[in-house]
Design a protein around this motif. Sequence first.
Motif, PDB file in Angstrom:
ATOM      1  N   THR A 161       1.045   3.302  -7.654  1.00 38.06           N
ATOM      2  CA  THR A 161      -0.174   3.060  -6.900  1.00 38.06           C
ATOM      3  C   THR A 161      -0.966   2.077  -7.340  1.00 38.06           C
ATOM      4  OG1 THR A 161      -0.088   5.645  -6.530  1.00 38.06           O
ATOM      5  CG2 THR A 161      -2.156   4.335  -5.936  1.00 38.06           C
ATOM      6  N   TRP A 205      -6.770   6.582  -5.409  1.00 38.50           N
ATOM      7  CA  TRP A 205      -7.509   5.602  -5.285  1.00 38.50           C
ATOM      8  C   TRP A 205      -8.818   5.537  -6.093  1.00 38.50           C
ATOM      9  CZ3 TRP A 205      -6.330   3.619   0.685  1.00 38.50           C
ATOM     10  CH2 TRP A 205      -4.966   3.318   0.430  1.00 38.50           C
ATOM     11  N   ARG A 206      -9.383   6.890  -5.912  1.00 39.49           N
ATOM     12  CA  ARG A 206     -10.539   6.979  -6.355  1.00 39.49           C
ATOM     13  C   ARG A 206     -10.692   6.923  -7.814  1.00 39.49           C
ATOM     14  NH1 ARG A 206     -11.470  10.670  -1.930  1.00 39.49           N
ATOM     15  NH2 ARG A 206     -10.843  12.179  -3.286  1.00 39.49           N
ATOM     16  N   GLU A 207      -9.700   7.753  -8.236  1.00 36.58           N
ATOM     17  CA  GLU A 207      -9.697   7.772  -9.824  1.00 36.58           C
ATOM     18  C   GLU A 207      -9.407   6.485 -10.250  1.00 36.58           C
ATOM     19  OE1 GLU A 207      -6.880  10.198 -13.002  1.00 36.58           O
ATOM     20  OE2 GLU A 207      -6.494  10.482 -11.017  1.00 36.58           O
ATOM     21  N   LEU A 226      -2.008  -1.283  -5.079  1.00 34.01           N
ATOM     22  CA  LEU A 226      -3.417  -1.401  -4.757  1.00 34.01           C
ATOM     23  C   LEU A 226      -3.861  -3.007  -5.258  1.00 34.01           C
ATOM     24  CD1 LEU A 226      -5.490  -0.115  -3.007  1.00 34.01           C
ATOM     25  CD2 LEU A 226      -6.466   0.929  -5.315  1.00 34.01           C
ATOM     26  N   THR A 283     -10.155  -1.543 -12.207  1.00 33.49           N
ATOM     27  CA  THR A 283     -11.024  -2.150 -11.359  1.00 33.49           C
ATOM     28  C   THR A 283     -11.307  -3.608 -11.772  1.00 33.49           C
ATOM     29  OG1 THR A 283     -12.046  -0.176 -10.673  1.00 33.49           O
ATOM     30  CG2 THR A 283     -13.049  -2.013 -10.071  1.00 33.49           C
ATOM     31  N   PHE A 337       0.756  -1.232   0.150  1.00 31.90           N
ATOM     32  CA  PHE A 337      -0.081  -0.097  -0.088  1.00 31.90           C
ATOM     33  C   PHE A 337       0.860   1.256  -0.095  1.00 31.90           C
ATOM     34  CE2 PHE A 337      -3.739  -2.416   1.400  1.00 31.90           C
ATOM     35  CZ  PHE A 337      -4.653  -1.967   0.708  1.00 31.90           C
ATOM     36  N   GLY A 350      -3.770  13.198  -4.585  1.00 35.17           N
ATOM     37  CA  GLY A 350      -3.431  12.799  -3.108  1.00 35.17           C
ATOM     38  C   GLY A 350      -3.691  11.382  -3.011  1.00 35.17           C
ATOM     39  N   LEU A 351      -3.163  10.468  -2.119  1.00 37.26           N
ATOM     40  CA  LEU A 351      -3.487   8.986  -2.146  1.00 37.26           C
ATOM     41  C   LEU A 351      -5.011   8.713  -2.423  1.00 37.26           C
ATOM     42  CD1 LEU A 351      -2.227   6.333  -2.053  1.00 37.26           C
ATOM     43  CD2 LEU A 351      -2.153   6.301   0.370  1.00 37.26           C
ATOM     44  N   LEU A 352      -5.738   9.345  -1.498  1.00 39.35           N
ATOM     45  CA  LEU A 352      -7.086   8.767  -1.640  1.00 39.35           C
ATOM     46  C   LEU A 352      -7.709   9.283  -3.143  1.00 39.35           C
ATOM     47  CD1 LEU A 352      -8.607   9.735   2.022  1.00 39.35           C
ATOM     48  CD2 LEU A 352      -8.031   7.325   1.066  1.00 39.35           C
ATOM     49  N   ALA A 353      -7.391  10.391  -3.437  1.00 45.56           N
ATOM     50  CA  ALA A 353      -7.931  10.827  -4.720  1.00 45.56           C
ATOM     51  C   ALA A 353      -7.550   9.972  -5.853  1.00 45.56           C
ATOM     52  CB  ALA A 353      -7.465  12.153  -4.982  1.00 45.56           C
TER      53      ALA A 353
END
Length: 397
Positions: free
Chosen positions: A347, A214-216, A351, A224, A74, A209-212
């Motif tokens: 990333t 992941w969302r992208e 993931l 996915t 991660f 950013g990391l969360l952004a």
Amino acid sequence: MTLRGLLLPRAATPARRPGSGVVLALAGLAALGSLATQLVVPALPPIAHAFAASPAAVQKVIGVYLLGLAIGQFVAGPLSDRAGRRPVLLGGLALFVCGSLAAALAPALPLLLAARLVQALGGACGIVVARVMVGDLFPPDEVAARQATLMSVVLISPAVAPVIGGLIAEAAGWRAVFGLLTLTGALVALAALGRLGETRRTPAAPGPGLLAAWRELAGLPRFTGHALAIACGSAALYTFLAAAPFLLARDHGLGPRDTGLLLLLIAASSIVGTRCVRRLNRTGRGAVRGAAWAAGGAMLLVVFAVAGWHQLAAFVGPMVLIGFGTGVLGPTGIAQVIVARPGLEGTASSLAGAGQMLASALASSLIGAADTLHLGTVVLSLAALALVFAAYGRRPA
């Protein structure tokens, strides 16, 4: 040269095209993570004796390491997208060497577990960065085949490491196993320091950013679908591996040696699968075809169990097909994951890799004392999900 100069990203020189030798070197880096698991397994009983610990307590030597691999992936991927591949790789190798040395010298089990966590965090960097570097170095139409070469080398480790670990533990004690890992990590670090430059092609400008990020990635079917396909395919394989030794012993009377030889067929069939990637992925459907092979093997296992065919061949044959299918699915899937979003290769790889490891650990721990029909049904369900997700991953964004 200063320490800062050694660790900072060093520009890659595209003077000549990288060949299989580079991929083999990267495969050696990735194999460290698996090596530190499989090499230690035969040393668990001597460790339990040395620390007067129960088997359940000593099994945490493996559990903590797997947890550290998941956590490390991660972190390592996003770091490699921001700081570059080379510094993350070298930093991870340093952690691996320090953790291995601390494990070899650990005076108590809690300190050994702490050392294993450090070792795993370092090993995770090699797994992630090696995959990403392959994606950096080769054009998209070659990435799947090169990932297959990397995976085929990595798969050799589970086949030979337990034998080597058992011989070393018996001849020189369990601490010598960690001593070998320390030496191996140091040699790999020296080779990487001198031969591997920075491969990231995008500039080091701050990304999302990391969360952004992941969302992208989560919004991209290509990422996915293939990430979930890899996770389900790996979970199917490890579920089978967790239950197969008990079924082979109970239903066919096989001892550990014969069981080990039969389980080597899975590693061999997976390696054969990786070598068939170039042919099966010509139209970009390698992940779908790999998942279909695994699902076909699981379906045969169910059919044979329902029909009452309990011969050894009725168990081993489907096992080989499952191994072959996952050998095709793994490299073709990770190749699609890495190229899903330029600039977020690390990333994406981290993931997907962490999800793969967590899904495999969860599925294999829940299977319990299954019979052949129960096992086949679970494996078929997971392989069918992998097939659905791989097909979804081919949808346009």
